[in-house]
Design an enzyme around this catalytic site. Sequence first.
Site, PDB file in Angstrom:
ATOM      1  N   CYS A  76       0.833  -1.206   0.000  1.00 21.49           N
ATOM      2  CA  CYS A  76       0.000   0.000   0.000  1.00 21.49           C
ATOM      3  C   CYS A  76       0.874   1.265   0.000  1.00 21.49           C
ATOM      4  O   CYS A  76       1.541   1.523  -0.993  1.00 21.49           O
ATOM      5  CB  CYS A  76      -0.975  -0.059   1.170  1.00 21.49           C
ATOM      6  SG  CYS A  76      -2.423   0.948   0.889  1.00 21.49           S
ATOM      7  N   HIS A 169      -3.210  -5.181   1.918  1.00 27.71           N
ATOM      8  CA  HIS A 169      -2.503  -5.387   3.193  1.00 27.71           C
ATOM      9  C   HIS A 169      -2.488  -6.859   3.623  1.00 27.71           C
ATOM     10  O   HIS A 169      -3.296  -7.241   4.483  1.00 27.71           O
ATOM     11  CB  HIS A 169      -3.208  -4.590   4.298  1.00 27.71           C
ATOM     12  CG  HIS A 169      -2.991  -3.130   4.239  1.00 27.71           C
ATOM     13  ND1 HIS A 169      -2.025  -2.495   4.981  1.00 27.71           N
ATOM     14  CD2 HIS A 169      -3.616  -2.166   3.531  1.00 27.71           C
ATOM     15  CE1 HIS A 169      -2.063  -1.197   4.736  1.00 27.71           C
ATOM     16  NE2 HIS A 169      -3.019  -0.966   3.862  1.00 27.71           N
ATOM     17  N   GLU A 171      -0.728  -8.271   5.683  1.00 24.39           N
ATOM     18  CA  GLU A 171      -0.399  -8.415   7.109  1.00 24.39           C
ATOM     19  C   GLU A 171      -1.637  -8.293   7.999  1.00 24.39           C
ATOM     20  O   GLU A 171      -1.567  -8.535   9.196  1.00 24.39           O
ATOM     21  CB  GLU A 171       0.675  -7.389   7.511  1.00 24.39           C
ATOM     22  CG  GLU A 171       0.200  -5.962   7.721  1.00 24.39           C
ATOM     23  CD  GLU A 171      -0.137  -5.206   6.427  1.00 24.39           C
ATOM     24  OE1 GLU A 171      -0.118  -5.815   5.338  1.00 24.39           O
ATOM     25  OE2 GLU A 171      -0.446  -4.009   6.519  1.00 24.39           O
TER      26      GLU A 171
HETATM   27  N1  GLN Z   1      -3.647   6.462   1.429  1.00 26.15           N
HETATM   28  C1  GLN Z   1      -2.347   6.155   1.923  1.00 26.15           C
HETATM   29  C2  GLN Z   1      -1.283   6.999   1.239  1.00 26.15           C
HETATM   30  O1  GLN Z   1      -1.512   7.542   0.210  1.00 26.15           O
HETATM   31  C3  GLN Z   1      -2.016   4.697   1.760  1.00 26.15           C
HETATM   32  C4  GLN Z   1      -2.983   3.866   2.545  1.00 26.15           C
HETATM   33  C5  GLN Z   1      -2.411   2.618   3.132  1.00 26.15           C
HETATM   34  O2  GLN Z   1      -1.201   2.408   3.184  1.00 26.15           O
HETATM   35  N2  GLN Z   1      -3.280   1.808   3.655  1.00 26.15           N
HETATM   36  O3  GLN Z   1      -0.225   7.138   1.736  1.00 26.15           O
END
Ligand code: GLN
Length: 207
Positions: A76, A169, A171
Site C-alpha cells: 500500500c 494489506h 499483514e
Molecule cells: N492512502 C495512503 C497513502 O496515500 C495509503 C494507505 C495505506 O497504506 N493503507 O499514503
Amino acid sequence: MGVLALQGAFAEHLAALEKLGAEARPVRLLADLPGLEGLIIPGGESTTMARLLAALELYDQVKGLARDGMPMWGTCAGLILLAKNAIGLREANLGVMDVAVRRNAYGRQVDSFEADLEVPALGPPPFRAVFIRSPRIEAVGAGVEVLACRPGGEPVAVRQGQLLGTTFHPELTPDLRFHQLFLRQGKKRAARAKGKGQPEPRGRHDR
Ligand code: GLN
C-alpha cells in the site's frame, strides 16, 4: 528480515514474520540496516513515511540497497514509496520500481474494500485482500510481472526482480502466503550472495 517501522502497519508485518518463524526486526535507524536479507515497507501514510525517511537520513541508504538488489516489499503506502511514478505524492520517494501508482485513487466512498484474488504464484485458494485507501497501479513497465489483478480490473500485486508490491494489506489477514513468498525471495538472494562472496572450495589436500 527488516520492517521499516517509522509509521503505519509495521507491527502486523513483524507479527506475521514471527508466526512464520523468521527472524525479523524493526528498522528505524541507519544502524538497523546492516545484515538484512530484505526489507518490508508497510502501509500507512506515504507522505509521512517519505518525510521520515529523509529526516532520519535513511533515504539514500535504503534506495542504494534496493538498487543493489536487496529484496523489498512495499504494501500500500510502501508501494507508493517504491514506485518510480507516484502520482499525488509531493515528497521524494525511493523511485526504484517501474510502476505508476496513483494515491487514494479509489476515492473516499470506496476507500476500503475486500476482494478475493486469484494469485497463480501462490496457487489456490484465492487470497482475501484488504484494501485501505489504497493506491491504484496505473501502468507497469516491461520488466514488471503482474502477480494478481482485481476481479475484472487493474493489477494489485506486482513483482520486478527482487521487488514486490501489493496495493493491499496481507499483514492484516491470517493468510501468510505473501509473506512466505517474500521470505523465499530473501533466502534465494542470501544464498546467491553467500555463494559469490566465498572462496572456491579447497581440494582435500589443501592446507
Ligand atoms: N492512502 C495512503 C497513502 O496515500 C495509503 C494507505 C495505506 O497504506 N493503507 O499514503
